[in-house]
Design a protein around this motif. Structure first.
Motif, PDB file in Angstrom:
ATOM      1  N   THR A   1     -37.259  -8.814  -5.697  1.00 34.61           N
ATOM      2  CA  THR A   1     -36.369  -9.874  -6.174  1.00 34.61           C
ATOM      3  C   THR A   1     -35.926  -9.606  -7.596  1.00 34.61           C
ATOM      4  OG1 THR A   1     -37.562 -11.475  -4.781  1.00 34.61           O
ATOM      5  CG2 THR A   1     -36.158 -12.369  -6.528  1.00 34.61           C
ATOM      6  N   ILE A   2     -34.666  -9.903  -7.872  1.00 30.87           N
ATOM      7  CA  ILE A   2     -34.142  -9.871  -9.237  1.00 30.87           C
ATOM      8  C   ILE A   2     -33.692 -11.273  -9.605  1.00 30.87           C
ATOM      9  CG2 ILE A   2     -31.796  -9.218  -8.509  1.00 30.87           C
ATOM     10  CD1 ILE A   2     -31.679  -7.494 -11.093  1.00 30.87           C
ATOM     11  N   CYS A   3     -34.023 -11.688 -10.803  1.00 36.92           N
ATOM     12  CA  CYS A   3     -33.675 -13.030 -11.281  1.00 36.92           C
ATOM     13  C   CYS A   3     -32.843 -12.882 -12.549  1.00 36.92           C
ATOM     14  CB  CYS A   3     -34.943 -13.836 -11.551  1.00 36.92           C
ATOM     15  SG  CYS A   3     -34.641 -15.502 -12.183  1.00 36.92           S
TER      16      CYS A   3
ATOM     17  N   ILE B   1     -31.614 -14.118  -7.665  1.00 28.12           N
ATOM     18  CA  ILE B   1     -31.595 -15.499  -8.150  1.00 28.12           C
ATOM     19  C   ILE B   1     -30.729 -15.544  -9.406  1.00 28.12           C
ATOM     20  CG2 ILE B   1     -32.987 -17.418  -9.023  1.00 28.12           C
ATOM     21  CD1 ILE B   1     -35.418 -16.080  -7.636  1.00 28.12           C
ATOM     22  N   SER B   2     -29.790 -16.471  -9.460  1.00 25.10           N
ATOM     23  CA  SER B   2     -28.975 -16.695 -10.651  1.00 25.10           C
ATOM     24  C   SER B   2     -29.368 -18.043 -11.244  1.00 25.10           C
ATOM     25  CB  SER B   2     -27.480 -16.696 -10.307  1.00 25.10           C
ATOM     26  OG  SER B   2     -27.087 -15.457  -9.731  1.00 25.10           O
ATOM     27  N   VAL B   3     -29.872 -18.019 -12.475  1.00 21.32           N
ATOM     28  CA  VAL B   3     -30.310 -19.257 -13.130  1.00 21.32           C
ATOM     29  C   VAL B   3     -29.153 -19.778 -13.971  1.00 21.32           C
ATOM     30  CG1 VAL B   3     -32.051 -20.346 -14.568  1.00 21.32           C
ATOM     31  CG2 VAL B   3     -32.651 -18.351 -13.182  1.00 21.32           C
ATOM     32  N   GLY B   4     -28.427 -20.736 -13.426  1.00 19.47           N
ATOM     33  CA  GLY B   4     -27.225 -21.256 -14.065  1.00 19.47           C
ATOM     34  C   GLY B   4     -26.002 -20.447 -13.669  1.00 19.47           C
ATOM     35  N   PHE B   5     -24.880 -21.121 -13.481  1.00 21.33           N
ATOM     36  CA  PHE B   5     -23.623 -20.438 -13.170  1.00 21.33           C
ATOM     37  C   PHE B   5     -23.281 -19.523 -14.334  1.00 21.33           C
ATOM     38  CE2 PHE B   5     -18.863 -20.499 -13.275  1.00 21.33           C
ATOM     39  CZ  PHE B   5     -18.677 -19.749 -12.121  1.00 21.33           C
ATOM     40  N   PRO B   6     -23.067 -18.221 -14.101  1.00 25.35           N
ATOM     41  CA  PRO B   6     -22.897 -17.272 -15.201  1.00 25.35           C
ATOM     42  C   PRO B   6     -21.560 -17.337 -15.925  1.00 25.35           C
ATOM     43  CG  PRO B   6     -22.700 -16.143 -13.097  1.00 25.35           C
ATOM     44  CD  PRO B   6     -23.109 -17.553 -12.787  1.00 25.35           C
TER      45      PRO B   6
ATOM     46  N   GLN C   1     -30.926  -8.217   5.785  1.00 26.98           N
ATOM     47  CA  GLN C   1     -30.632  -9.601   5.405  1.00 26.98           C
ATOM     48  C   GLN C   1     -31.197  -9.935   4.032  1.00 26.98           C
ATOM     49  OE1 GLN C   1     -31.973 -12.653   8.055  1.00 26.98           O
ATOM     50  NE2 GLN C   1     -30.741 -14.240   7.079  1.00 26.98           N
ATOM     51  N   GLY C   2     -30.365 -10.541   3.183  1.00 29.22           N
ATOM     52  CA  GLY C   2     -30.777 -10.878   1.835  1.00 29.22           C
ATOM     53  C   GLY C   2     -30.642 -12.355   1.549  1.00 29.22           C
ATOM     54  N   LEU C   3     -31.188 -12.736   0.402  1.00 27.52           N
ATOM     55  CA  LEU C   3     -31.125 -14.124  -0.049  1.00 27.52           C
ATOM     56  C   LEU C   3     -30.494 -14.160  -1.431  1.00 27.52           C
ATOM     57  CD1 LEU C   3     -31.942 -17.162   0.034  1.00 27.52           C
ATOM     58  CD2 LEU C   3     -34.140 -16.464  -0.975  1.00 27.52           C
ATOM     59  N   ALA C   4     -29.493 -15.022  -1.606  1.00 29.37           N
ATOM     60  CA  ALA C   4     -28.857 -15.241  -2.906  1.00 29.37           C
ATOM     61  C   ALA C   4     -28.983 -16.713  -3.253  1.00 29.37           C
ATOM     62  CB  ALA C   4     -27.386 -14.831  -2.863  1.00 29.37           C
ATOM     63  N   VAL C   5     -29.517 -16.999  -4.450  1.00 28.08           N
ATOM     64  CA  VAL C   5     -29.788 -18.389  -4.849  1.00 28.08           C
ATOM     65  C   VAL C   5     -29.135 -18.673  -6.198  1.00 28.08           C
ATOM     66  CG1 VAL C   5     -31.575 -20.102  -5.341  1.00 28.08           C
ATOM     67  CG2 VAL C   5     -32.022 -18.293  -3.665  1.00 28.08           C
ATOM     68  N   LEU C   6     -28.466 -19.819  -6.289  1.00 32.63           N
ATOM     69  CA  LEU C   6     -27.992 -20.336  -7.570  1.00 32.63           C
ATOM     70  C   LEU C   6     -28.852 -21.536  -7.934  1.00 32.63           C
ATOM     71  CD1 LEU C   6     -25.996 -20.559  -9.945  1.00 32.63           C
ATOM     72  CD2 LEU C   6     -24.540 -21.981  -8.464  1.00 32.63           C
ATOM     73  N   ILE C   7     -29.623 -21.411  -9.027  1.00 32.16           N
ATOM     74  CA  ILE C   7     -30.427 -22.529  -9.518  1.00 32.16           C
ATOM     75  C   ILE C   7     -29.643 -23.222 -10.624  1.00 32.16           C
ATOM     76  CG2 ILE C   7     -32.566 -23.194 -10.685  1.00 32.16           C
ATOM     77  CD1 ILE C   7     -33.977 -20.921  -9.324  1.00 32.16           C
TER      78      ILE C   7
END
Length: 532
Positions: free
Chosen positions: A286-288, A361-366, A384-390
């Protein structure tokens, strides 16, 4: 028919999930390798198991073969690197005396590409990195023997063009110039780089060369317009993506409310650390992405505290300000799969090959859709991957949590720059006048605005009119006065008091707020108090 559950499905069922969707896979569009590849290059590709190209790679190769300047603008992990490597390596295999110049916006990208080029094992291919980390004693050797030089616009601006007499053989034989991650060159930075590339065209012409430009960019709204603005040349745009794409789950994660009346939510950094810990505990690479260096360090620290020591040893932050040795070590661990989780700033948003990742994982809209897609594109490149916007408490983030389709359906932005803005242009006109007299013939490369500004700068006393043209009137070289990234070139070393080792570097504009006396400096998950 039952479907297999993803290893992250059970994490996406809580009240934090504001939106959940699946982006379907896309099949690859492949074509045969070109018949006219040099035999050595064809053998090298076969040795790497490459027996076909994606359609956009073949289209780019065909355009380059016809002598056109090319802009490849396709999605993340679509094989843009091979699209520009093919014509360059083909030319160098046929004539190793030719030279190619690769420009990257970061040193890490140049390092990554150097590793990739070495893997081809092509006879007589001599790649070398020439940047601020290159030892002084190696620089003259690189100028003499390397036929593929990897550098950045900053080094080209202050280390190559003002000293072009040392680079005569390189410039005389310059066949290709590659500009990777071209979407980065927007705004003030892009306007400066547009002028640097025009100065490069001008200087190469002085030595009798007219190099062909190959640009690669993530998907942007105006690839042709941006390439023309950067180069001052017409380009062929290749934008039809033929690469495959795996299934991807996209989740919008809104931290839980702590005070409903005040609208106060849990810390997005804490939520990111919680999710990252859960993912790496399941063995998911995972990359955050965080929006600041401090946030990247804090998420790493919080995550390390949530997992055992053995797993914590496989986590690392990655940001600007590390020493070259620290950066190389983290990149190596990423490439070799030693790291399971990394928290990063946008230093890893660009196309560095960090191996196969499962989640992003993206912490906040960039700030831009293009940047968000770059970050998410890191996940699930092969499966299959997972993309998350926190979301943070920022109003725009909260709007997207309520109206997710407004973000999912939004087009990527255009990359806008203005090389002719006088505040940007004047410094490059001074630099060009130092490099060679400016006269009417330079309209073709520098543009008519540069000639107008040269006349104005002569009246101001910065330039002198001579029979040969406008020349620099000062004693120093003016390129050093013009930082391309609109920031001070000066930086400070952060020294560990007891050992004397260098922890990192901090630019002047950051130093006053991050390493003032009494500040807490976060570095690789450790806290240090600044003494002086």
């Amino acid at each position: 028919m039952a479907t297999l559950a993803s290893p992250f499905d059970e994490l996406l069922t809580g009240e934090e999930i504001a939106y959940l969707t699946e982006v379907p896979a896309r099949e690859a569009k492949r074509v045969s390798l070109p018949d006219d590849l040099h035999p050595r290059l064809a053998e090298a590709l076969a040795a790497r198991g490459l027996d076909a190209l994606y359609t956009h790679q073949e289209e780019a190769f065909a355009a380059a073969r016809h002598g056109e300047h090319v802009m490849v603008s396709t999605g993340t992990a679509s094989g843009k690197t091979l699209a520009f490597n093919l014509p360059v390596l083909n030319a160098l295999a046929a004539d190793p005396k030719l030279r190619a110049l690769y420009l990257y916006p970061t040193k890490a990208l140049a390092q990554d590409q150097a590793r990739s080029l070495g893997a081809y094992r092509l006879p007589r291919l001599r790649p070398a990195i020439y940047d601020g980390d290159t030892e002084s004693e190696r620089r003259w050797q690189i100028r003499k023997w390397a036929n593929l030089i990897l550098t950045n616009p900053d080094m080209l601006h202050v280390g190559v063009l003002p000293h072009h007499d040392r680079w005569g053989d390189v410039l005389q034989n310059l066949r290709y110039v590659v500009v990777d991650e071209a979407h980065v060159y927007r705004g003030v930075f892009g306007s400066h780089v547009g002028n640097v590339l025009r100065r490069l065209r001008r200087t190469a012409r002085i030595y009798g060369a007219d190099p062909q430009f190959l640009l690669a960019s993530a998907t942007i709204a105006n690839p042709g317009e941006q390439a023309r603005a950067l180069l001052g040349l017409e380009v062929t745009v290749v934008a039809e993506d033929g690469a495959p794409r795996a299934d991807r789950t996209v989740a919008f994660w809104n931290p839980p409310l702590l005070d409903e009346d005040l609208g106060v939510r849990a810390s997005p950094l804490g939520e990111a650390a919680r999710l990252l810990a859960e993912l790496v505990s399941r063995g998911l690479r995972t990359i955050c992405f965080a929006k600041s260096r401090r946030a990247a360090e804090l998420i790493h620290r919080f995550t390390s505290e949530r997992v055992g020591a053995e797993l914590a040893a496989r986590l690392s932050p990655y940001r600007g300000g590390y020493t070259p040795a620290q950066r190389r070590e983290i990149e190596r661990r990423l490439m070799e799969g030693e790291l399971l989780g990394v928290t990063a700033t946008d230093a890893l948003e660009l196309g560095i090959d960090v191996g196969l990742l499962d989640c992003a994982i993206s912490v906040g809209f960039p700030g831009t859709v293009a940047s968000l897609r770059q970050q998410w594109g890191r996940a699930g490149r092969r499966s299959q991957g997972l993309a998350v916007l926190i979301a943070s408490e920022d109003a725009l983030d909260q709007f997207f949590m309520r109206e997710p389709e407004a973000l999912m359906d939004r087009r990527v932005e255009a990359a806008i720059l203005d090389h002719a803005n006088a505040r940007v242009l004047d410094g490059h006109v001074r630099a060009a006048a130092f490099e060679a007299p400016i006269d009417a013939r330079d309209v073709e490369t520098l543009g008519p605005e540069a000639l107008e500004r040269a006349e104005a700068l002569a009246e101001a006393g910065d330039l002198k009119r001579t029979p040969a043209g406008y020349v620099w009137a000062g004693r120093d070289y003016p390129a050093a006065r013009v930082p391309l990234r609109s920031s001070s070139p000066e930086s400070f070393a952060v020294i560990e008091a007891t050992t004397g080792s260098v922890l990192g570097m901090v630019e002047r504009e950051r130093a006053y707020s991050t390493v003032h006396e009494g500040a807490i400096y976060l570095h690789l998950g450790e806290s240090y108090r600044v003494l002086a």
